[in-house]
Scaffold this active site. Sequence first.
Site, short mmCIF file in Angstrom:
data_model
loop_
_atom_site.label_atom_id
_atom_site.label_comp_id
_atom_site.label_asym_id
_atom_site.label_seq_id
_atom_site.Cartn_x
_atom_site.Cartn_y
_atom_site.Cartn_z
N LYS A 55 55.66 54.86 41.62
CA LYS A 55 56.12 53.93 42.66
C LYS A 55 55.89 52.51 42.18
O LYS A 55 54.76 52.11 41.90
CB LYS A 55 55.34 54.17 43.96
N LYS A 92 54.10 44.05 57.90
CA LYS A 92 52.64 44.15 57.82
C LYS A 92 52.01 42.93 58.50
O LYS A 92 52.65 41.90 58.66
CB LYS A 92 52.20 44.23 56.35
N ASP A 102 51.15 47.22 44.86
CA ASP A 102 51.94 48.39 45.30
C ASP A 102 52.84 48.94 44.19
O ASP A 102 53.59 49.89 44.41
CB ASP A 102 52.76 48.02 46.54
N ARG A 116 58.01 56.31 49.74
CA ARG A 116 58.61 57.65 49.72
C ARG A 116 60.12 57.57 49.52
O ARG A 116 60.73 58.47 48.96
CB ARG A 116 58.24 58.39 51.02
N1 BES Z 1 51.93 50.48 50.22
C1 BES Z 1 51.61 51.01 51.49
C2 BES Z 1 50.38 51.90 51.47
C3 BES Z 1 49.06 51.23 51.18
C4 BES Z 1 48.31 50.73 52.21
C5 BES Z 1 48.58 51.12 49.90
C6 BES Z 1 47.10 50.13 51.94
C7 BES Z 1 47.38 50.51 49.63
C8 BES Z 1 46.63 50.03 50.67
C9 BES Z 1 52.77 51.85 52.02
O1 BES Z 1 54.02 51.43 51.63
C10 BES Z 1 52.72 51.76 53.50
O2 BES Z 1 52.97 50.72 54.01
N2 BES Z 1 52.40 52.87 54.16
C11 BES Z 1 52.30 52.93 55.57
C12 BES Z 1 53.21 54.04 56.05
C13 BES Z 1 53.37 54.08 57.53
C14 BES Z 1 54.17 52.89 58.01
C15 BES Z 1 54.07 55.35 57.94
C16 BES Z 1 50.86 53.24 55.94
O3 BES Z 1 50.25 54.08 55.28
O4 BES Z 1 50.36 52.62 56.85
ZN ZN Z 2 54.16 50.41 49.88
MN MN Z 3 54.87 49.98 52.92
#
Ligand code: BES
Ligand code: ZN
Ligand code: MN
Length: 495
Positions: A259, A271, A282, A345
Amino acid sequence: MKFQYRDKYIATDEPIIIGLPKDPATLLNFEEVDTLLNGQLEEMVEKGILSAEFKKITATGVHIQQDYRKVVAIGLGDQEASEGTGMLEVFGTLFQYLKQCDIAEGQILMDTFEVKGQNSAEALAIMSEASIYEFYSYKTNAGPGFAETAHFSLTGTRDIKNDVAYYSTVGESIALARNFSETPPNIMTPEHMAGKIADIFSTHEHVTGEIKDEQVLEEEGYGLIMAVGKASEAKPRLVTIEYAHPEAKNHKPVALVGKGITFDTGGYSIKSKTGMPEMKYDMSGAANVIGMIHAISKMKLPVHVIAVVALAENMVDGNAMRPDDVYTSYSGQTVEVKNTDAEGRLVLGDAVFHASQYSPSIIMDFATLTGAVVAALGTERTGIFTNKSNEFLKPLMEVSEQTGEAVWQLPISDVEERNVRASAVADLTNHVEKPGRASFAACFIKQFANGTPWIHFDIAGTGTVDSPTAFGPKGATGVMIRTIVKLFETGEIHE
Ligand code: BES
Ligand code: ZN
Ligand code: MN
């Protein structure tokens, strides 16, 4: 860091650097060390002038002929240095101390580090790069770092030159991955990263590659990668690197997929102001995959590997993807986007399906995918998921025990299979408002593996550390590079 090799100690001005076990008499070269210390090694340990406590460093001076020399000792403990990552931690701690004290030269008596079950040359080589890693920073007063100026003599009876050269590659590849991850996101755009990768691999033997730009991705139907990247000025790239060693080129490849979100704002599912900083990391899954194939190709391992990295920036503008949009993936399956922050994803769906087109024996993907995996497993275990049996994970589990890069399997079951199909308008949805989000995300990616044996690594917790360790500073870790390279090296990888 530079090394030169000697088969026995010669009197020079350099500090003498030794490992010290609880029982000094067990040293392979006890006589040599004891003589250097004027026959007082045991007394110095008894009196606490030098400590044998695991990873403790003590320094003193010693008269050799007419001269006074510095002696630096690092404790090997009772058994600790011979267990697990003990020797890696020893060299990590040692190099960090030498750097901190600005001791940029010395004679490391390698025979003092020979303990059962450990390859001290391997540990030294990896940690000489990883432990003292420093990002070539944008500070305007930055000079040459310790790593560039340091020069040590490795003195010992075992011929370690080849081992050191071989395993330094692993350390260098970890540093390479960290450099990608640390570079600010206004510079490390998809296009920039793709260009860097092309530059790096142009000199590697048995390596070929391809970069798909946004026009090609659009034409060929990579609808999910395009959807994630479309709000950014910096358009997506899909990079494929193939390493085919002549001895293995007729074997099915192993596919490594990463990714590579060069910055994740979350998109319209935006965010928060505290959740957004650090999202330059990321793309660490992609960076680490590049590190893996970098090491594998430099070590000339007799294997066949395809590395695929999906690079895009998740931004907001008038053309951004929105919650409720539907896109057609490269696999042909349609996807309803319910949360634009669940973008990893999406890009992986297209990248994993792309990898499956090379008929690999296995696909492994690496991604900073979910906050949920951090909640479940913390920051010291990578979450792993598979579409195969637990048995299938065994070689990986065994190697991960050795390298100390812990993994923990999490489930994918009918519950998730049902949830990923919960869209009223498309084949799949990228999000449902339910707990169990790490498993949901993994199950989504599974829909794109095309039946290929597959392991997904959620490195959201392990891709970075927020304080320094013996393995390196705060920031990107390069996690799983050591483990996956070792898996290939030991031939444990599934054919
Ligand atoms: N890149 C983030 C996941 C992440 C969060 C990595 C904190 C490192 C530290 C991912 O793209 C994301 O935003 N995931 C969300 C998914 C949710 C919106 C279903 C998450 O895990 O909150
Ligand atoms: Zn992400
Ligand atoms: Mn994200």
